[in-house]
Scaffold this active site. Structure first.
Site, PDB file in Angstrom:
ATOM      1  N   GLU A  36     -15.209 -21.249  -2.664  1.00  0.00           N
ATOM      2  CA  GLU A  36     -15.645 -21.866  -3.918  1.00  0.00           C
ATOM      3  C   GLU A  36     -15.113 -23.288  -4.028  1.00  0.00           C
ATOM      4  O   GLU A  36     -15.804 -24.202  -4.474  1.00  0.00           O
ATOM      5  CB  GLU A  36     -15.129 -21.058  -5.119  1.00  0.00           C
ATOM      6  CG  GLU A  36     -15.984 -19.848  -5.446  1.00  0.00           C
ATOM      7  CD  GLU A  36     -15.284 -18.971  -6.470  1.00  0.00           C
ATOM      8  OE1 GLU A  36     -15.499 -19.190  -7.678  1.00  0.00           O
ATOM      9  OE2 GLU A  36     -14.504 -18.092  -6.056  1.00  0.00           O
ATOM     10  N   SER A  83      21.606 -43.149  -3.197  1.00  0.00           N
ATOM     11  CA  SER A  83      21.914 -42.067  -2.270  1.00  0.00           C
ATOM     12  C   SER A  83      23.024 -41.229  -2.892  1.00  0.00           C
ATOM     13  O   SER A  83      23.255 -41.335  -4.093  1.00  0.00           O
ATOM     14  CB  SER A  83      22.206 -42.688  -0.914  1.00  0.00           C
ATOM     15  OG  SER A  83      23.507 -42.559  -0.560  1.00  0.00           O
ATOM     16  N   GLU A 119      20.401 -28.570  -7.985  1.00  0.00           N
ATOM     17  CA  GLU A 119      19.119 -28.498  -7.264  1.00  0.00           C
ATOM     18  C   GLU A 119      19.378 -28.300  -5.783  1.00  0.00           C
ATOM     19  O   GLU A 119      20.398 -28.762  -5.276  1.00  0.00           O
ATOM     20  CB  GLU A 119      18.373 -29.839  -7.413  1.00  0.00           C
ATOM     21  CG  GLU A 119      18.175 -30.272  -8.828  1.00  0.00           C
ATOM     22  CD  GLU A 119      17.727 -31.728  -8.925  1.00  0.00           C
ATOM     23  OE1 GLU A 119      17.631 -32.419  -7.890  1.00  0.00           O
ATOM     24  OE2 GLU A 119      17.473 -32.165 -10.045  1.00  0.00           O
ATOM     25  N   LYS A 121      19.367 -29.271  -2.012  1.00  0.00           N
ATOM     26  CA  LYS A 121      19.259 -30.544  -1.307  1.00  0.00           C
ATOM     27  C   LYS A 121      18.315 -30.322  -0.133  1.00  0.00           C
ATOM     28  O   LYS A 121      18.679 -29.699   0.868  1.00  0.00           O
ATOM     29  CB  LYS A 121      20.622 -31.028  -0.825  1.00  0.00           C
ATOM     30  CG  LYS A 121      20.548 -32.395  -0.168  1.00  0.00           C
ATOM     31  CD  LYS A 121      21.935 -32.991   0.001  1.00  0.00           C
ATOM     32  CE  LYS A 121      21.881 -34.454   0.381  1.00  0.00           C
ATOM     33  NZ  LYS A 121      21.091 -34.751   1.555  1.00  0.00           N
ATOM     34  N   ASP A 123      16.093 -30.916   3.065  1.00  0.00           N
ATOM     35  CA  ASP A 123      16.323 -31.716   4.259  1.00  0.00           C
ATOM     36  C   ASP A 123      14.995 -32.295   4.750  1.00  0.00           C
ATOM     37  O   ASP A 123      14.381 -31.792   5.671  1.00  0.00           O
ATOM     38  CB  ASP A 123      16.963 -30.815   5.327  1.00  0.00           C
ATOM     39  CG  ASP A 123      17.730 -31.624   6.340  1.00  0.00           C
ATOM     40  OD1 ASP A 123      17.838 -32.850   6.151  1.00  0.00           O
ATOM     41  OD2 ASP A 123      18.214 -31.031   7.310  1.00  0.00           O
ATOM     42  N   TYR A 229      12.255 -34.481  -7.528  1.00  0.00           N
ATOM     43  CA  TYR A 229      13.568 -34.264  -8.141  1.00  0.00           C
ATOM     44  C   TYR A 229      14.035 -35.418  -9.021  1.00  0.00           C
ATOM     45  O   TYR A 229      15.199 -35.460  -9.411  1.00  0.00           O
ATOM     46  CB  TYR A 229      14.618 -33.950  -7.090  1.00  0.00           C
ATOM     47  CG  TYR A 229      14.718 -34.941  -5.946  1.00  0.00           C
ATOM     48  CD1 TYR A 229      15.071 -36.260  -6.175  1.00  0.00           C
ATOM     49  CD2 TYR A 229      14.467 -34.532  -4.640  1.00  0.00           C
ATOM     50  CE1 TYR A 229      15.160 -37.148  -5.132  1.00  0.00           C
ATOM     51  CE2 TYR A 229      14.561 -35.421  -3.584  1.00  0.00           C
ATOM     52  CZ  TYR A 229      14.906 -36.726  -3.842  1.00  0.00           C
ATOM     53  OH  TYR A 229      14.996 -37.625  -2.814  1.00  0.00           O
ATOM     54  N   LYS A 317      27.708 -30.128   0.399  1.00  0.00           N
ATOM     55  CA  LYS A 317      27.118 -29.801   1.699  1.00  0.00           C
ATOM     56  C   LYS A 317      27.545 -28.417   2.156  1.00  0.00           C
ATOM     57  O   LYS A 317      28.721 -28.067   2.055  1.00  0.00           O
ATOM     58  CB  LYS A 317      27.559 -30.837   2.741  1.00  0.00           C
ATOM     59  CG  LYS A 317      26.930 -32.198   2.575  1.00  0.00           C
ATOM     60  CD  LYS A 317      25.446 -32.126   2.867  1.00  0.00           C
ATOM     61  CE  LYS A 317      24.811 -33.462   3.136  1.00  0.00           C
ATOM     62  NZ  LYS A 317      25.101 -34.071   4.390  1.00  0.00           N
ATOM     63  N   CYS A 413      23.728 -37.335  42.726  1.00  0.00           N
ATOM     64  CA  CYS A 413      23.286 -37.805  41.408  1.00  0.00           C
ATOM     65  C   CYS A 413      21.903 -37.228  41.078  1.00  0.00           C
ATOM     66  O   CYS A 413      20.981 -37.347  41.892  1.00  0.00           O
ATOM     67  CB  CYS A 413      23.221 -39.331  41.382  1.00  0.00           C
ATOM     68  SG  CYS A 413      22.367 -39.962  39.918  1.00  0.00           S
ATOM     69  N   CYS A 416      19.282 -40.342  41.210  1.00  0.00           N
ATOM     70  CA  CYS A 416      18.930 -41.105  42.411  1.00  0.00           C
ATOM     71  C   CYS A 416      19.360 -40.434  43.716  1.00  0.00           C
ATOM     72  O   CYS A 416      19.066 -40.942  44.796  1.00  0.00           O
ATOM     73  CB  CYS A 416      19.522 -42.511  42.336  1.00  0.00           C
ATOM     74  SG  CYS A 416      21.314 -42.530  42.418  1.00  0.00           S
ATOM     75  N   CYS A 431      28.011 -41.276  39.379  1.00  0.00           N
ATOM     76  CA  CYS A 431      27.092 -41.772  40.390  1.00  0.00           C
ATOM     77  C   CYS A 431      27.517 -43.214  40.681  1.00  0.00           C
ATOM     78  O   CYS A 431      27.539 -44.045  39.768  1.00  0.00           O
ATOM     79  CB  CYS A 431      25.661 -41.744  39.854  1.00  0.00           C
ATOM     80  SG  CYS A 431      24.549 -42.803  40.801  1.00  0.00           S
ATOM     81  N   CYS A 437      20.569 -47.077  40.457  1.00  0.00           N
ATOM     82  CA  CYS A 437      20.217 -45.731  39.972  1.00  0.00           C
ATOM     83  C   CYS A 437      19.309 -45.844  38.751  1.00  0.00           C
ATOM     84  O   CYS A 437      19.686 -46.444  37.741  1.00  0.00           O
ATOM     85  CB  CYS A 437      21.496 -44.977  39.621  1.00  0.00           C
ATOM     86  SG  CYS A 437      21.211 -43.435  38.746  1.00  0.00           S
TER      87      CYS A 437
HETATM   88  S1  IVH Z   1      18.785 -37.301  -5.881  1.00  0.00           S
HETATM   89  C1  IVH Z   1      20.889 -39.624  -7.450  1.00  0.00           C
HETATM   90  N1  IVH Z   1      18.062 -34.820  -5.430  1.00  0.00           N
HETATM   91  O1  IVH Z   1      19.345 -36.598  -0.339  1.00  0.00           O
HETATM   92  C2  IVH Z   1      19.818 -40.154  -6.636  1.00  0.00           C
HETATM   93  N2  IVH Z   1      18.273 -36.262  -3.565  1.00  0.00           N
HETATM   94  O2  IVH Z   1      21.845 -37.928   0.272  1.00  0.00           O
HETATM   95  C3  IVH Z   1      19.814 -39.670  -5.232  1.00  0.00           C
HETATM   96  N3  IVH Z   1      17.737 -35.220  -1.417  1.00  0.00           N
HETATM   97  O3  IVH Z   1      18.045 -39.854  -0.264  1.00  0.00           O
HETATM   98  C4  IVH Z   1      18.759 -38.731  -4.872  1.00  0.00           C
HETATM   99  N4  IVH Z   1      17.231 -33.238  -2.207  1.00  0.00           N
HETATM  100  O4  IVH Z   1      16.526 -37.892   0.437  1.00  0.00           O
HETATM  101  C5  IVH Z   1      18.339 -36.006  -4.884  1.00  0.00           C
HETATM  102  N5  IVH Z   1      17.430 -32.601  -5.191  1.00  0.00           N
HETATM  103  C6  IVH Z   1      17.683 -33.788  -4.648  1.00  0.00           C
HETATM  104  C7  IVH Z   1      17.590 -34.012  -3.254  1.00  0.00           C
HETATM  105  C8  IVH Z   1      17.899 -35.272  -2.746  1.00  0.00           C
HETATM  106  C9  IVH Z   1      17.326 -33.973  -1.119  1.00  0.00           C
HETATM  107  C10 IVH Z   1      17.980 -36.300  -0.423  1.00  0.00           C
HETATM  108  C11 IVH Z   1      17.298 -37.603  -0.713  1.00  0.00           C
HETATM  109  C12 IVH Z   1      18.393 -38.628  -0.820  1.00  0.00           C
HETATM  110  C13 IVH Z   1      19.487 -37.966  -0.045  1.00  0.00           C
HETATM  111  C14 IVH Z   1      20.834 -38.481  -0.497  1.00  0.00           C
END
Ligand code: IVH
Length: 680
Positions: A36, A83, A119, A121, A123, A229, A317, A413, A416, A431, A437
Site C-alpha cells: 500500500e 563533546s 540516555e 551513549k 556508538d 538527543y 563509559k 621477511c 620481501c 627485516c 622491502c
Molecule cells: S550529547 C552535551 N547525547 O557522544 C553535548 N552525545 O562524546 C554533547 N553521543 O559527539 C552531545 N549518544 O557523537 C550526547 N545521548 C547522547 C549521545 C551522544 C552518543 C556521542 C556524540 C558526541 C559524543 C561525545
C-alpha cells in the site's frame, strides 16, 4: 466526481506518506502494508513526473535521487556541537556531581539536588540537522564542533530523518547520532564479503564511511538510522528542560529512545547507569556508555562549558569487554624500520557488539611472556575504540597436553623474503632490507604523508599502496616527481583529484624542518625530538656533522638513541634521500628563533584535550615558533594550560594551582599578540 487537483493530491499523498513512514520507521508500528505504501509512492511519483513544478525538496520521492557530489562542503554549525568528558567508574560519576554542586555553590546557587536525564551513549557519529520553516535544509557531521561537512544528500536517504516537520518554528537545529544497527551491519558485511569487497571493522565505521560518501545511492543502499538527543540553535521556540526538548522532538517525528529517563537524584543516576549496562547486550545497536545530563536548561547555562565539554553533562563509559575465542594463527606485519609486529588471527567472535577477527599481540616477547600458542583458547579484550588485543590464553588452555610449540618470528621477511635478524636489545625481529622491502616502503610513505608529519591531504593508506603497486614511487623523493598525468592513469583518479593531490604534495614543501626530520623516518626521532633536533642544530648539515655525544645534548635524547640517530644519518641511502628531498625544495633549515629568544621566550605551556581547529602538533609548533616551550605536566612553573575537549586531570590541576587556562581562541590571541598568528 471530479478528478482531484494535482497539487492538492500531491500534498495529500506527501502527508500520508510522511505519516506512514513515521509509523513504520520511527515508531516501528505500521498501520498499512508495504504494498500500500508503494502504491501511494508510485502515485506521487507519477504526479511529480507529469508536473515537475509540484516537486518539493521535502517530497518522500526525493530521498534518493541527487547527483553524486565531487566533494563535501564545509559548513559552520549555527551553535557549536559540544563533546563530553568521560567518567570511567562510579566514583568518577559521583565526583562529577560533586563538582557541579560546588560550582553552583560558588555562584551562590543552592542546588543540593537537581534533576538529570540519562540516555544511552550511542556508538555512531554525531549529526546536526537544520530545519528552516519546517523543511530539512541541511545536515552536517560534527567535524571539529564548529565546522562540519555537509552530508545532506546522504542524510536525506535515512528514513528515520523527517524531511519536513509539522507545526514547525522558523528554525531548529536537531542533534543526534546516526548509526547502523547490529543486524544490518552483519548483513552488510556478509554481502560485501560475498562480493569480494572489504568488510567494515564495526558498525560505527560503516556508518561514518557511508555518511561521507559522495554518491547518495550508496547511502540509500546501506541501512542507517538516527537517534535524536538534543537541540542546538532555535528561533521561535525554547525549552526550560532537556527532557521537554526530547519530548518536543518525539512529538515532531524524530526518533528518541523510549528508555530515556528523567531522574531525581544522584542515587537514581548511578542505578540507571548500571541498569543500562545490563541492557546493553540485548540492544540491536551498539552503546558504549550512558550520557547523563542536567535537565534544567537554566542550570546548564550557569554551569557552562570548559573547552568543548559542558560541565552539565558526562559520558559514563562501560568497562571494557572481554571474551574467549580460538587463536587460529599468528601473522606478522612489517613496520617502518623493519620491525616485525605479530598479530592474532582469531576465530571470529562478538565482543561488545562487534565481530573481532584480528587482534594485536604487541611483540614477540609479549607473546612468549604470556605463553600464547596457536590453537589456544585466548582471552580477547576490546576497550572502546582501541584495537582489540589478546590478553592471555584462557586458564584451561594452558593445561592441554597437545599445545602447539611456542610461536617463533618468521625466518624470512613476510613482505620481501629477506632473512630476518634479531638485533641485540630489541624486542623485535627485523627485516634488514631497509629501502628495498615493500612493506617498509609502504609504512615509511604512509608515515611521511600522515597528518603529524608532512600532512599531505588525500594521500592516505590506500593511495600510498596504489602508488607503490603502480611502481610510481618507492620513497618520499619520488612523490615530488609525480605528475597529474601519471595519476589520472590510475583507478579512482579524475583530473581534479589528480591535480588536487599534486597540489597537496607541492604544499607540503613548506613543512618546517623539525617536522621534516620526523617525517623522513629516522628511528628514534619522533615528533617532539624532531623539533628539538631542529632547534638544537638549526640545519641538516649541522646535524649530520654532529657526533653522537653532541646529538645526546638534545633535550629528550639519551646516549643510545643519539648513537642510533647518528648511525642512520651516516647511511648512504639516508643521505641520498635527504639530498633528493633538499633538491626538491623541502626545508632542511630551521626557521624561527633559537631557544631562549622570541616573544614567548621562557613561557611554558601545557596542552590538554583536543583543540577545535589546531592539532596538538600545530599548536606546539606555533608556540615554539614564538620562542615558547611546551611541556607535558602541569606544575607551578607552568605559565599557561591550553585546554580543549576532554581535558581531564591536567585542567583540574591547573585550576587547583591557579595556573592560567586558555582555550584555543585565547592561545591564538596570545600568539597574535606575539606576532605569530600564522605558522612560519
Ligand atoms: S550529547 C552535551 N547525547 O557522544 C553535548 N552525545 O562524546 C554533547 N553521543 O559527539 C552531545 N549518544 O557523537 C550526547 N545521548 C547522547 C549521545 C551522544 C552518543 C556521542 C556524540 C558526541 C559524543 C561525545
Amino acid at each position: 466526481m471530479t478528478a482531484p487537483v494535482p497539487a492538492e493530491r500531491a500534498a495529500e499523498l506527501r502527508e500520508q506518506l510522511a505519516y506512514h513512514g513515521h509509523r513504520y520507521y520511527v515508531l516501528d508500528d505500521p498501520v498499512i502494508g508495504d504494498d500500500e505504501y508503494d502504491t501511494l509512492l508510485d502515485e506521487l511519483r507519477a504526479i511529480e513526473a507529469e508536473h515537475p513544478d509540484l516537486l518539493t525538496p521535502d517530497s518522500p520521492t526525493q530521498r534518493v535521487g541527487g547527483q553524486p557530489l565531487d566533494r563535501l562542503d564545509k559548513v559552520r554549525h549555527l551553535q557549536p556541537m559540544l563533546s563530553l568528558a568521560n567518567a570511567r567508574s562510579e566514583e568518577e560519576l559521583r565526583a562529577w556531581v560533586a563538582r557541579m554542586r560546588n560550582h553552583l555553590a560558588r555562584e551562590g546557587i543552592e542546588a543540593s539536588e537537581f534533576r538529570y536525564v540519562a540516555e544511552p551513549k550511542i556508538d555512531g557519529l554525531a549529526i546536526s540537522l537544520v530545519y528552516r520553516d519546517g523543511v530539512l535544509e541541511r545536515g552536517a557531521t560534527r567535524g571539529n564542533g564548529e565546522i562540519g561537512e555537509d552530508v545532506t544528500h546522504n542524510l536525506r536517504t535515512i528514513p528515520t530523518i523527517p524531511l519536513s516537520i509539522p507545526d514547525a518554528p522558523p528554525l531548529v537545529e536537531v542533534r543526534g547520532e546516526v548509526y547502523m544497527s547490529l543486524p544490518d551491519f552483519a548483513a552488510l558485511n556478509e554481502r560485501r564479503a560475498e562480493q569480494g569487497l572489504s568488510t567494515f571493522m564495526n558498525p560505527r565505521n560503516s556508518a561514518a564511511g557511508t555518511i561521507r560518501q559522495l554518491d547518495p545511492k550508496l547511502a540509500a543502499e546501506r541501512p542507517l538510522s538516527m537517534w535524536c538527543y538534543g537541540i542546538g540553535a532555535t528561533e521561535g521556540i525554547s525549552f526550560s528542560s532537556h527532557f521537554e526538548a526530547l519530548q518536543w522532538l518525539r512529538e515532531h517525528g524524530f526518533r528518541v529512545n523510549a528508555d530515556v529517563k528523567r531522574l531525581d537524584s544522584e542515587e537514581e543516576v548511578v542505578r540507571q547507569c548500571l541498569a543500562w549496562q545490563e541492557l546493553r547486550g540485548g540492544l540491536d545497536f551498539e552503546i558504549d556508555g550512558v550520557v547523563v545530563k542536567v535537565d534544567e536548561v537554566e542550570l546548564q547555562r550557569r554551569l557552562g562549558v570548559v573547552g568543548r565539554d559542558p560541565r552539565w553533562a558526562i559520558a559514563w563509559k562501560f568497562p571494557p569487554t572481554t571474551t574467549v575465542t580460538t587463536l587460529k594463527g599468528i601473522e606478522w606485519n612489517v613496520g617502518k624500520f623493519g620491525d616485525l609486529h605479530p598479530f592474532a588471527v582469531l576465530e571470529p567472535v562478538h565482543v561488545g557488539g562487534v565481530t573481532v577477527k584480528l587482534a594485536t599481540l604487541h611483540n614477540e616477547e609479549d607473546v612468549a611472556r604470556k605463553d600464547i600458542r596457536i590453537g589456544d583458547q585466548v582471552i580477547v579484550l576490546r576497550a572502546g575504540d582501541v584495537i582489540p588485543q589478546v590478553l592471555s590464553p584462557a586458564p584451561h588452555a594452558v593445561e592441554r597436553e597437545d599445545r602447539s610449540p611456542v610461536p617463533l618470528p618468521p625466518a624470512l621477511c613476510p613482505s620481501c623474503g629477506t632473512p630476518t635478524v634479531k638485533p641485540e636489545g630489541s624486542v623485535f625481529t627485523k627485516c634488514p632490507n631497509r629501502g628495498g622491502c615493500p612493506g617498509q616502503q609502504f609504512q615509511l610513505l604512509k608515515h611521511f604523508a600522515s597528518r603529524g608529519a608532512m600532512d599531505i591531504e588525500g594521500l592516505g593508506e590506500e593511495r600510498v599502496l596504489q602508488l607503490l603497486r603502480a611502481e610510481l614511487v618507492r620513497n618520499a623523493g619520488d612523490l615530488y616527481r609525480l605528475t597529474a598525468e601519471q595519476l589520472t592513469e590510475l583507478e579512482g583518479f579524475g583530473e581534479i583529484s589528480a591535480e588536487r593531490l599534486i597540489a597537496a604534495i607541492e604544499r607540503s614543501k613548506d613543512t618546517p624542518f623539525g617536522r621534516v626530520l620526523f617525517a623522513i623516518g629516522i628511528e628514534g626521532v619522533g615528533f617532539v625530538t624532531g623539533r628539538s633536533l631542529a632547534q638544537q642544530f638549526g640545519s641538516i648539515d649541522a646535524l649530520v656533522a654532529a657526533s653522537p655525544e653532541q646529538v645526546a645534548q638534545t633535550s629528550g635524547i639519551g646516549p643510545i638513541v643519539a648513537q642510533l640517530i647518528h648511525d642512520q644519518l651516516a647511511e648512504p641511502a639516508m643521505l641520498e634521500l635527504i639530498a633528493d628531498l633538499r633538491a626538491q625544495g623541502l626545508k632542511f633549515e630551521a626557521e624561527g628563533p633559537p631557544p631562549g629568544e622570541g616573544p614567548l621566550a621562557d613561557t611554558t605551556f601545557v596542552l590538554t584535550g583536543t583543540l577545535p581547529d589546531l592539532t596538538r602538533e600545530e599548536a606546539t609548533e606555533r608556540i615554539v615558533a614564538a620562542g615558547g616551550r611546551v611541556t607535558s605536566s602541569v606544575s607551578r612553573k607552568t605559565d599557561y594550560v591550553v585546554a580543549g575537549d576532554s581535558p581531564g586531570s591536567k585542567l583540574e590541576k591547573a585550576e587547583r594551582l591557579g595556573v592560567k587556562v586558555l582555550d584555543e581562541p585565547g592561545l591564538l590571541a596570545l600568539l597574535e599578540g606575539a606576532g605569530q598568528a600564522q605558522p612560519s
